[in-house]
Design a protein around this motif. Structure first.
Motif, short mmCIF file in Angstrom:
data_model
loop_
_atom_site.label_atom_id
_atom_site.label_comp_id
_atom_site.label_asym_id
_atom_site.label_seq_id
_atom_site.Cartn_x
_atom_site.Cartn_y
_atom_site.Cartn_z
N GLY A 114 -1.56 11.57 -10.32
CA GLY A 114 -1.52 11.87 -11.75
C GLY A 114 -2.88 12.30 -12.27
N LEU A 115 -3.23 11.81 -13.45
CA LEU A 115 -4.51 12.15 -14.06
C LEU A 115 -5.62 11.19 -13.63
N ILE A 116 -5.28 10.18 -12.83
CA ILE A 116 -6.30 9.24 -12.36
C ILE A 116 -7.10 9.85 -11.22
N ALA A 117 -6.40 10.42 -10.25
CA ALA A 117 -7.08 11.02 -9.10
C ALA A 117 -6.11 11.95 -8.40
N ASP A 118 -6.65 12.91 -7.66
CA ASP A 118 -5.84 13.78 -6.84
C ASP A 118 -5.69 13.10 -5.48
N ALA A 119 -4.67 12.26 -5.36
CA ALA A 119 -4.54 11.39 -4.19
C ALA A 119 -3.39 11.87 -3.31
N SER A 120 -3.70 12.54 -2.22
CA SER A 120 -2.66 13.01 -1.32
C SER A 120 -3.28 13.25 0.05
N ASP A 121 -2.61 12.77 1.09
CA ASP A 121 -3.08 13.06 2.45
C ASP A 121 -2.76 14.49 2.86
N TYR A 122 -1.98 15.20 2.06
CA TYR A 122 -1.75 16.61 2.35
C TYR A 122 -3.07 17.36 2.45
N ASP A 123 -4.05 16.97 1.62
CA ASP A 123 -5.35 17.64 1.66
C ASP A 123 -6.04 17.43 2.99
N PHE A 124 -5.90 16.21 3.53
CA PHE A 124 -6.47 15.94 4.85
C PHE A 124 -5.75 16.77 5.92
N TYR A 125 -4.44 16.85 5.85
CA TYR A 125 -3.70 17.66 6.83
C TYR A 125 -4.12 19.13 6.72
N TYR A 126 -4.35 19.59 5.50
CA TYR A 126 -4.78 20.98 5.28
C TYR A 126 -6.14 21.22 5.94
N GLU A 127 -7.07 20.28 5.73
CA GLU A 127 -8.39 20.42 6.36
C GLU A 127 -8.27 20.34 7.88
N TRP A 128 -7.33 19.55 8.35
CA TRP A 128 -7.07 19.46 9.79
C TRP A 128 -6.67 20.84 10.32
#
Length: 733
Positions: free
Chosen positions: A37-51
């Protein structure tokens, strides 16, 4: 065939409608929601993308890149990254990978809903059909001991928030699918369904460890009896239904699939194939009882780059815990629970014990991550679809939010909050496991008693958690406010304005809306904050509108003008007016704070002094209360250089003419003698008089004037009369 399909649809029509809505909701959430939400952009998708981005850099998984996950996960994820990379990127370049990988997970999550529905049918729940007669024909109330279902498990799972949140942020839907599939096949009436269960368990294990828990369940479900008598009489007897043939084949097939599929996927590199186990052994514990005991209050990020193969040989966290003893204790207690004489002929037994096994694994695990909760919820909807069960699910979800967002993101220095969430969650998981064991425990009375005690204790823990949340809300609010102030780019300006709030100038003005947004939380009680808008439908120039509205709003009074230095401001025309005096201006970090005065056209008094007259333009004061300081500010201006030094007197006199309080000093508390005044410069001269508690409320007089050793100076008042002092009437309360 068509008639059978039509009948099948009629019986399960409600579930088909639910499945369509479930898929559509998750798809739209995938497209339009962002985890955190508006607290943080919290998703492991970003880690998979960097992978995935490591490939163009020359790195290949299991060749020169380690992974915290078993080999089937990258085999399912990296091709999606490759396909999505062929599409011209959107403004947000992660879009197409997030979308395509999310669609892959959506297939698994829809499968999870189907499997929960199928398992619910095996446990005796009615179908979600369109015909009441069809529903009642498949419903066996006796198969749901001590339960009063509120919602069908499939419907309940579809309504939960955590599964959809997990799907758009983590890959948990994949291994959960294989575990539920393995459990469903194990309970299947098909003759060789248990072999499919072994395959599903192995494939799930190649994504995450948890589905391997199906192996001990299958051993018991397939007839193996655990006793010394069984070792002698049934284990190796071909004619016995309790021999070890099917359990052994299940275990063997599980191992063959793990090796046969995992070895080539890991490209034969055993060291990196097992890196998921290695990294968990050398990382610190996180968000668990073990983390509290080890003194680690961070989250579960692995502090090692995937490209760093040397780092795998190092111990990343010097744990003080006896992990060998902890492991032995958990294994022995699990074996004791595992060997009880449950009724393994009842479908509820493997489902309930699978849930207990998952909870047991999470209790033993070094860490807890918020996505783990979806495993527990998938079983709770099957085994505890009651109002109390729903409250447990919600409570566990709220604990997740408090820990992963409020603590880890917003208040990482409030270690007590992590301790509270970890302890509460651990207690609830232990009690849930006890209650689920009570559903299958040998001996009806013992099982019901265990359920009742665990249920009552669970309610007690939830109530204590709510009380604790109420008590902790105030210190958390204070801690949050303090933490935001500590990171405020203009915190020194806020502190300065808080100190100055004792004086009768309670207005902060700006033409930057950011000032209102960033200052109001701390200064909104002490000041009136106003943003001057430059919009005008007649398209007058911006600075002209700002000047006109400042004149109308500020009037002939003092106010604070606050601006961010890196944002445009348009008040130049206003400050260029002769009547506008800049009393002081200071820079604090990224902000400038100016004290501004709009002079009145006619001064309150004129004092004839050596060298030229002194004008008393105006006087401002705050509230007057017994036992409190009375704040008064005088505004002086010399038109020509003053050649002598004059003392200012401020006297507070009651109705009987008695002096109650006074302050006599050179202007500005002795810092600005009149002989040092620059012609035309406005002098702000503050005073604080303590009104004694022995005084009586009523109307008082404030007498102001100037004097030297030769006596008081004569003042010419605004009405033309002369006096030795100017008098203001105030009410003391």
């Amino acid at each position: 065939m068509v008639a059978k399909l039509r009948t099948f649809y009629r019986v399960h029509a409600g579930f088909f409608a639910l499945l369509v809505l479930f898929a559509a909701f998750h798809l739209l959430a995938l497209l339009l929601f962002r985890p955190g939400g508006l607290i943080a952009d919290a998703s492991d998708y970003d880690f998979y993308y960097e992978w995935g981005l490591q490939g163009p850099r020359g790195y290949t998984t299991f060749v020169n890149l380690w992974t915290a996950y078993p080999p089937l996960f990258p085999a399912l994820m990296l091709p999606v990254f490759a396909w999505s990379s062929r599409i011209p990127p959107w403004v947000e370049p992660r879009l197409f990978f997030h979308l395509f990988f999310g669609l892959e997970l959506l297939l698994f999550e829809c499968g999870n809903l189907i499997l929960i529905y199928r398992l619910a049918r095996k446990l005796g729940y009615p179908p979600l059909g369109a015909l009441a007669s069809a529903s009642s024909a498949h419903y066996d109330a006796n198969s749901l001991p001590s339960l009063s279902p509120i919602l069908h498990p499939a419907l309940l799972y579809a309504l939960l928030f955590v599964p959809v949140y997990t799907m758009i942020g983590w890959f948990e839907a994949m291994p959960l699918f294989f575990m539920l599939l393995g459990l469903d096949l194990l309970l299947s009436r098909q003759r060789w369904g248990w072999l499919g269960s072994a395959v599903a368990a192995a494939l799930g294990f190649l994504i995450k460890l948890t589905p391997a828990l199906l192996v001990p369940l299958a051993i018991r479900w397939l007839g193996a009896q655990l006793s010394w008598r069984a070792v002698r009489t049934t284990w190796f007897k071909p004619q016995s239904p309790h021999n070890l043939l099917r359990p052994a084949l299940y275990s063997l097939l599980f191992a063959v699939i793990v090796v046969g599929v995992g070895y080539p996927l890991a490209q034969g590199n055993l060291a990196l194939a097992l890196s998921s186990f290695r990294i968990n052994s050398i990382r610190p514990p996180w968000q668990s009882v073990w983390a509290l005991l080890d003194g680690y209050y961070g989250y579960g990020l692995v502090p090692l780059d995937m490209r760093n193969l040397i780092g795998l040989e190092r111990q990343l966290w010097p744990s003080q815990l006896p992990w060998g003893g902890i492991t032995l204790a958990f294994v022995l207690l699990y074996l004791w629970l595992y060997t009880r004489a449950y009724n393994w002929q009842a479908p509820r037994t493997p489902v309930a014990f699978a849930a207990v096994s998952v909870i047991w694994l999470f209790l033993y695990s070094k860490g807890w991550s918020p996505q783990f909760l979806v495993w527990i919820l998938a079983f709770l909807v099957l085994l505890l679809p009651t109002l109390r069960g729903i409250l447990l699910m919600i409570m566990l979800s709220l604990i997740n939010v408090a820990e992963s967002h409020f603590y880890l993101v917003m208040l990482p220095d409030q270690h007590w909050l992590m301790a509270a969430t970890v302890i509460t969650r651990t207690l609830l998981l232990v009690l849930i496991a006890a209650e689920l064991l009570g559903q299958i425990w040998p001996g009806v009375n013992t099982g019901l008693h265990l359920q009742r005690v665990a249920a009552q204790a669970g309610v007690g823990v939830m109530l204590l958690a709510l009380v604790g949340a109420s008590v902790g809300a105030a210190p958390l609010s204070q801690a949050y406010t303090a933490s935001r102030l500590a990171k405020h780019p203009c915190r020194e300006a806020i502190a300065y304005l808080e100190q100055e709030a004792i004086w009768p100038n309670q207005r902060i003005v700006s033409d930057q809306i950011e000032v209102w947004r960033d200052f109001y939380p701390w200064l909104g009680d002490a000041y009136t904050l106003r943003v001057i808008d430059g919009y005008d439908p007649t398209d007058r120039p911006w600075d002209e509108m700002i000047a006109a509205r400042l004149d109308a709003y500020a009037g002939q009074d003092e106010f604070w003008w606050v601006t961010y230095n890196d944002l445009p401001t348009h008040a130049a025309r206003y400050f260029a007016q002769p009547a506008i005096k800049l009393i002081s201006e200071e820079t604090f970090g990224k902000c400038t704070v100016a004290r501004v005065m709009h002079l009145v056209s006619t001064p309150l008094a004129t004092v004839a002094v050596a060298g030229g007259p002194i004008l008393l333009h105006t006087a401002k004061w705050g509230k007057a209360e017994l036992g409190q300081d009375f704040a008064l500010v005088l505004y002086w201006q010399a038109e020509t250089p003053v050649t002598a030094s004059y003392t200012v007197f401020v006297h507070l006199v009651d109705g009987a003419g008695q002096l109650v309080a006074q302050q006599d000093n050179l202007p500005v508390m002795g810092l600005a003698p009149t002989a040092m005044w620059q012609p035309g410069k406005l002098i702000r001269d503050p005073y604080r008089l303590l009104i004694p508690t022995t005084a009586t409320p009523g109307v008082y007089q404030v007498q102001v004037g100037l004097y030297t050793d030769d006596g008081r100076q004569s003042l010419t008042l605004a009405d033309g009369t002369t006096a030795e002092q100017i008098v203001f009437s105030i009410e003391v309360k």
